[in-house]
Design an enzyme around this catalytic site. Sequence first.
Site, PDB file in Angstrom:
ATOM      1  N   GLU A 401      39.959  -5.469 -17.819  1.00  0.00           N
ATOM      2  CA  GLU A 401      38.389  -4.496 -17.690  1.00  0.00           C
ATOM      3  C   GLU A 401      38.811  -2.899 -16.867  1.00  0.00           C
ATOM      4  OE1 GLU A 401      39.477  -7.471 -15.854  1.00  0.00           O
ATOM      5  OE2 GLU A 401      38.031  -8.484 -16.267  1.00  0.00           O
ATOM      6  N   GLN A 423      32.265 -10.023 -15.451  1.00  0.00           N
ATOM      7  CA  GLN A 423      32.326 -11.280 -15.093  1.00  0.00           C
ATOM      8  C   GLN A 423      31.805 -11.370 -13.759  1.00  0.00           C
ATOM      9  OE1 GLN A 423      34.869 -14.471 -16.788  1.00  0.00           O
ATOM     10  NE2 GLN A 423      33.371 -14.015 -18.501  1.00  0.00           N
ATOM     11  N   ASP A 426      33.938  -9.180  -8.541  1.00  0.00           N
ATOM     12  CA  ASP A 426      35.026  -9.221  -7.895  1.00  0.00           C
ATOM     13  C   ASP A 426      35.993  -8.285  -8.339  1.00  0.00           C
ATOM     14  OD1 ASP A 426      34.659 -11.420  -5.362  1.00  0.00           O
ATOM     15  OD2 ASP A 426      33.395 -12.096  -7.122  1.00  0.00           O
ATOM     16  N   PHE A 427      35.951  -8.934 -10.193  1.00  0.00           N
ATOM     17  CA  PHE A 427      37.168  -8.130 -11.017  1.00  0.00           C
ATOM     18  C   PHE A 427      36.507  -7.038 -11.438  1.00  0.00           C
ATOM     19  CE2 PHE A 427      36.542 -12.765 -11.553  1.00  0.00           C
ATOM     20  CZ  PHE A 427      37.221 -13.417 -11.054  1.00  0.00           C
ATOM     21  N   HIS A 468      34.665 -14.974  -6.000  1.00  0.00           N
ATOM     22  CA  HIS A 468      33.499 -14.507  -6.538  1.00  0.00           C
ATOM     23  C   HIS A 468      32.220 -14.420  -5.235  1.00  0.00           C
ATOM     24  CE1 HIS A 468      36.885 -16.654  -9.146  1.00  0.00           C
ATOM     25  NE2 HIS A 468      36.084 -16.572 -10.242  1.00  0.00           N
TER      26      HIS A 468
END
Length: 662
Positions: A401, A423, A426-427, A468
């Site tokens: 990321e 995606q 959270d990421f 997630h």
Amino acid sequence: MFQIMNFERRELSNPQLLDLYKKILKPRLIEEKMLILIRQGKVSKWFSGIGQEAISVGLTAALDKDEYILPMHRNLGVFTTREIPLHRLFSQWQGKKNGFTKGRDRSFHFGTQEYKIIGMISHLGPQMGIADGIALANKLKRNNKITAVFTGEGATSEGDFHEALNIAAVWELPVLFVIENNGYGLSTPTNEQYRCENLADKGIGYGMESHIVDGNNILEVYHLISELKLSLIENPRPVLLEFKTFRMRGHEEASGTKYVPQELMDVWAAKDPVENFRKYLKATAVLSDDVDDNIRNEIKNEIDTDWAKVQEEPEIIATLDEELNDVYKPFEYEEVKPNEITENIRLIDAISNGLKQSMERHDNLVIMGQDIAEYGGAFKITDGFVAHFGNQRVRNTPICESAVVSAANGLSINGYKAIVEMQFADFVSTGFNPIVNLLAKQHYRWQEKSDVVVRMPCGGGTQAGPFHSQTNEAWFTKTPGLKVVYPAFPFDAKGLLNTAINDPNPVLFFEHKQLYRSIYQEVPKDYYTLPFGKAALLKEGEEVTIISFGAGVHWALETLDKHPEIKADLLDLRTLQPMDWDAIHTSVKKTNKVIILQEDTLFGGVASDISAMIMENCFEYLDAPVKRVGSLETAIPFMKSLEDQYLPKNRFEKELLTLLEY
Ligand SMILES: Cc1ncc(C[n+]2csc(CCOP(=O)(O)OP(=O)(O)O)c2C)c(N)n1
């Protein structure tokens, strides 16, 4: 006293050699002047590149003037070889208005489109991802331009180094990754920084050609870069270059070099890139003593004249307007009215639809994300996009990321618009640094837009557990320079996404996953836009104001459906930055009671700031304390019973009724 290094002139003429000499001498003489000024207390901080000039100068001299270079803090030679007028550099260092940052950032922390130099942010590593984005834009333009990015050997330990090299390799981007291995990262010697023998050895791990180069030999640098430049045009690819050199002074002037063994200093002093080149030119009769003196005097005069000029420039005067107006690039919102032909679609379809129509509208728009190409993305929002727009504009990325966000910024710098799909929201944490430090601050720092939208599938209610399910808008609303959009309905999602893409500022666009497939609405089939900073008044009543956004809006609607007796204004904020304070104040002044419902945990969330603003601006209109309702102060749990307890949905009704009774 100086050893003659092995200089090879090849086809270079005498004037060309002399030109290179002038170019390498200039940063050295500027630095010598700076060292005096530091001792006189006229310059505060200085990161010296003495001993490393051959790399900056040799490389810059070999590239075209319109090829982007991304230097670090020791690469004065890049700036001087690109012929930035010295007084502008001095103004920059002195924090004056004729510099490049209006006094907002120091030393080499700036970019300039005029000279195609993109300076660093302090975090070092993001430079390399930006270079990927710039190179990708060049590749898409098929303009045969290459990009060069610098890093110290210390910063090769950052994840950004790995991420950026990996992307460049996978995408075959024409980037020269230039490592200046100068022996120390602040006080840390190379054996405490990495374990391989040469950093160039890492190239093999990325499937990347690499070279070890004598970084003190300007002709070796110049010839290699000239060759690579031609070769990369024939066969676009990244190349890793390790330049062996040495940092002859402290990390910065105040920090000294006590930890560096004297013998190491002596060895490298003998390899001084400027003195050795001079010796070579004199030994080969290219340079006479007289000409050398003339060149030196000319450069010294230029330095003195330009320094004097800058001393006469006034100090920056702080004005609120100028500071606040430069945080965002001015954006002329273009209204495209929704047309009347609609279809009943889900939130997810509306987003997909908006994306597709924006891709059609902007042929310079590139979408990047994990699994978004043939697979269509984790939520299938870009399903079919590759067939329609091709895999140059709809790009699968490796799992990285940080470099992808930086690359998006590079695309923007080089004339493209970029969307990054996380995606899961959270990421974004692994891409957090470039969002809050690079994208958010770029316009304020050097008036360059960052035309990037980061799409954020977020939110709970789907039993997806702590990693997630988060709704992390407050990580970003805190940071000036970012816009934050959080629609609750398909109609808003499509119109606001189109605006986000039109807006040249960085936008975090939150898409609630639980709403994706559960919320339907009549949505215009054609392209349209909606303005930022306008809340929607979904219900009108006199008793209480309910303020929410995202899933909270639907929870509030359910509660009001259950209690038709409650006469409430329901405000759906739609965008959190900018925030529609007028709508909030107007409603609160009418109802005199207010409850704010957010899905995120309470502390430090958006509701807290709204509450504070209401207290500050509407205190005398309030008949009850402002009430905030949010999730429990825990991570968001997986099992339904736990998640139901965590989320504020079930507490909201009780709190609303209590407030009404106050
Ligand atoms: C992410 C981050 N961590 C720490 C620092 C503090 N810092 C600034 S420069 C530097 C050393 C960099 O060493 P290197 O990359 O070898 O470059 P050099 O200074 O030797 O040219 C450190 C630790 C920083 N700027 N950014």
